[in-house]
Design a protein around this motif. Structure first.
Motif, PDB file in Angstrom:
ATOM      1  N   ASP A  73      18.726  18.120  61.929  1.00 12.22           N
ATOM      2  CA  ASP A  73      19.457  16.894  62.244  1.00 12.22           C
ATOM      3  C   ASP A  73      18.938  15.699  61.435  1.00 12.22           C
ATOM      4  N   GLU A  74      18.697  15.924  60.119  1.00 13.40           N
ATOM      5  CA  GLU A  74      18.244  14.848  59.246  1.00 13.40           C
ATOM      6  C   GLU A  74      18.708  15.116  57.808  1.00 13.40           C
ATOM      7  N   PHE A  75      18.637  14.073  56.995  1.00 10.58           N
ATOM      8  CA  PHE A  75      18.990  14.214  55.593  1.00 10.58           C
ATOM      9  C   PHE A  75      17.754  14.629  54.803  1.00 10.58           C
ATOM     10  N   ARG A  76      17.974  15.545  53.848  1.00  9.25           N
ATOM     11  CA  ARG A  76      16.891  16.059  53.013  1.00  9.25           C
ATOM     12  C   ARG A  76      17.237  15.827  51.540  1.00  9.25           C
ATOM     13  N   PRO A  77      16.223  15.597  50.694  1.00 12.55           N
ATOM     14  CA  PRO A  77      16.492  15.345  49.277  1.00 12.55           C
ATOM     15  C   PRO A  77      16.969  16.601  48.555  1.00 12.55           C
ATOM     16  N   SER A  78      17.873  16.397  47.616  1.00 17.78           N
ATOM     17  CA  SER A  78      18.328  17.501  46.771  1.00 17.78           C
ATOM     18  C   SER A  78      17.668  17.359  45.397  1.00 17.78           C
ATOM     19  N   GLN A  79      17.964  18.277  44.516  1.00 17.78           N
ATOM     20  CA  GLN A  79      17.479  18.186  43.143  1.00 17.78           C
ATOM     21  C   GLN A  79      18.380  17.294  42.298  1.00 17.78           C
ATOM     22  N   LYS A  80      19.496  16.851  42.871  1.00 13.54           N
ATOM     23  CA  LYS A  80      20.443  16.003  42.150  1.00 13.54           C
ATOM     24  C   LYS A  80      19.960  14.557  42.200  1.00 13.54           C
ATOM     25  N   GLY A  81      19.406  14.085  41.118  1.00 10.14           N
ATOM     26  CA  GLY A  81      18.941  12.711  41.072  1.00 10.14           C
ATOM     27  C   GLY A  81      18.083  12.464  39.859  1.00 10.14           C
ATOM     28  N   LEU A  82      17.592  11.241  39.769  1.00 10.39           N
ATOM     29  CA  LEU A  82      16.707  10.904  38.668  1.00 10.39           C
ATOM     30  C   LEU A  82      15.719   9.839  39.102  1.00 10.39           C
ATOM     31  N   ALA A  83      14.568   9.882  38.449  1.00 11.31           N
ATOM     32  CA  ALA A  83      13.527   8.885  38.673  1.00 11.31           C
ATOM     33  C   ALA A  83      13.385   8.091  37.379  1.00 11.31           C
ATOM     34  N   ILE A  84      13.693   6.807  37.449  1.00 12.76           N
ATOM     35  CA  ILE A  84      13.671   5.946  36.270  1.00 12.76           C
ATOM     36  C   ILE A  84      12.366   5.151  36.290  1.00 12.76           C
ATOM     37  N   PRO A  85      11.560   5.230  35.223  1.00 15.71           N
ATOM     38  CA  PRO A  85      10.338   4.426  35.176  1.00 15.71           C
ATOM     39  C   PRO A  85      10.676   2.945  35.366  1.00 15.71           C
ATOM     40  N   LEU A  86       9.861   2.263  36.148  1.00 14.42           N
ATOM     41  CA  LEU A  86      10.136   0.876  36.507  1.00 14.42           C
ATOM     42  C   LEU A  86      10.316  -0.019  35.282  1.00 14.42           C
ATOM     43  N   GLU A  87       9.638   0.274  34.185  1.00 15.02           N
ATOM     44  CA  GLU A  87       9.761  -0.581  33.000  1.00 15.02           C
ATOM     45  C   GLU A  87      11.144  -0.497  32.343  1.00 15.02           C
ATOM     46  N   PHE A  88      11.962   0.496  32.705  1.00 20.34           N
ATOM     47  CA  PHE A  88      13.305   0.626  32.149  1.00 20.34           C
ATOM     48  C   PHE A  88      14.404   0.107  33.079  1.00 20.34           C
ATOM     49  N   VAL A  89      14.035  -0.384  34.241  1.00 23.17           N
ATOM     50  CA  VAL A  89      15.035  -0.853  35.206  1.00 23.17           C
ATOM     51  C   VAL A  89      15.816  -2.049  34.660  1.00 23.17           C
ATOM     52  N   GLY A  90      15.175  -2.916  33.918  1.00 23.60           N
ATOM     53  CA  GLY A  90      15.865  -4.060  33.309  1.00 23.60           C
ATOM     54  C   GLY A  90      16.969  -3.599  32.373  1.00 23.60           C
ATOM     55  N   GLU A  91      16.682  -2.576  31.567  1.00 19.37           N
ATOM     56  CA  GLU A  91      17.696  -2.029  30.663  1.00 19.37           C
ATOM     57  C   GLU A  91      18.848  -1.400  31.453  1.00 19.37           C
ATOM     58  N   LEU A  92      18.520  -0.704  32.532  1.00 18.66           N
ATOM     59  CA  LEU A  92      19.548  -0.110  33.376  1.00 18.66           C
ATOM     60  C   LEU A  92      20.449  -1.191  33.973  1.00 18.66           C
ATOM     61  N   LYS A  93      19.841  -2.279  34.452  1.00 15.10           N
ATOM     62  CA  LYS A  93      20.623  -3.376  35.027  1.00 15.10           C
ATOM     63  C   LYS A  93      21.562  -3.987  33.993  1.00 15.10           C
ATOM     64  N   THR A  94      21.104  -4.127  32.750  1.00 16.19           N
ATOM     65  CA  THR A  94      21.941  -4.659  31.692  1.00 16.19           C
ATOM     66  C   THR A  94      23.137  -3.761  31.442  1.00 16.19           C
ATOM     67  N   ILE A  95      22.901  -2.448  31.418  1.00 14.11           N
ATOM     68  CA  ILE A  95      23.994  -1.501  31.209  1.00 14.11           C
ATOM     69  C   ILE A  95      24.983  -1.570  32.362  1.00 14.11           C
ATOM     70  N   LEU A  96      24.489  -1.587  33.586  1.00 11.69           N
ATOM     71  CA  LEU A  96      25.369  -1.641  34.744  1.00 11.69           C
ATOM     72  C   LEU A  96      26.157  -2.938  34.794  1.00 11.69           C
ATOM     73  N   ASP A  97      25.533  -4.037  34.388  1.00 14.36           N
ATOM     74  CA  ASP A  97      26.238  -5.327  34.379  1.00 14.36           C
ATOM     75  C   ASP A  97      27.372  -5.349  33.363  1.00 14.36           C
ATOM     76  N   SER A  98      27.310  -4.481  32.351  1.00 17.09           N
ATOM     77  CA  SER A  98      28.357  -4.466  31.312  1.00 17.09           C
ATOM     78  C   SER A  98      29.601  -3.707  31.776  1.00 17.09           C
ATOM     79  N   ILE A  99      29.517  -3.029  32.910  1.00 21.33           N
ATOM     80  CA  ILE A  99      30.665  -2.277  33.432  1.00 21.33           C
ATOM     81  C   ILE A  99      31.641  -3.252  34.079  1.00 21.33           C
ATOM     82  N   GLU A 100      32.898  -3.155  33.685  1.00 22.47           N
ATOM     83  CA  GLU A 100      33.912  -4.050  34.260  1.00 22.47           C
ATOM     84  C   GLU A 100      34.906  -3.266  35.065  1.00 22.47           C
TER      85      GLU A 100
END
Length: 74
Positions: free
Chosen positions: A47-74
Motif C-alpha cells: 500500500d505504498e509507492f515504490r521507485p522504478s528504474q525509469k528516471g534520471l539523476a541530474i548532477p546539481l551543477e547541471f540544473v541551471g542548464e536544465l532550467k534554461t532548456i525547459l524555459d525555452s519550451i513554449e
C-alpha cells in the motif's frame, strides 16, 4: 530508494496515471548532490509507492542548464 541515497528530500510529485507518480527529489550520494526525477509505481501489497528504474539523476551543477532548456519550451 532510501537505501541507495545517503540523503533525500522530496521537492514535489505529480500523478502520471492511476498506478504511477513522478517524484522529484534532491538527493546525495558520496558527497555529490543530484536532482532525481523518477517514476514511482503503486505496490498494492505494501500500500505504498515504490521507485522504478525509469528516471534520471541530474548532477546539481547541471540544473541551471536544465532550467534554461525547459524555459525555452513554449
Amino acid at each position: 530508494m532510501a537505501d541507495f541515497w545517503d540523503n533525500e528530500e522530496l521537492l514535489g510529485k505529480f500523478v502520471k496515471n492511476s498506478r504511477e507518480e513522478i517524484h522529484i527529489k534532491r538527493v546525495s550520494k558520496n558527497g555529490r548532490e543530484y536532482v532525481d526525477i523518477r517514476t514511482f509505481w503503486y505496490d498494492s501489497k505494501s500500500d505504498e509507492f515504490r521507485p522504478s528504474q525509469k528516471g534520471l539523476a541530474i548532477p546539481l551543477e547541471f540544473v541551471g542548464e536544465l532550467k534554461t532548456i525547459l524555459d525555452s519550451i513554449e
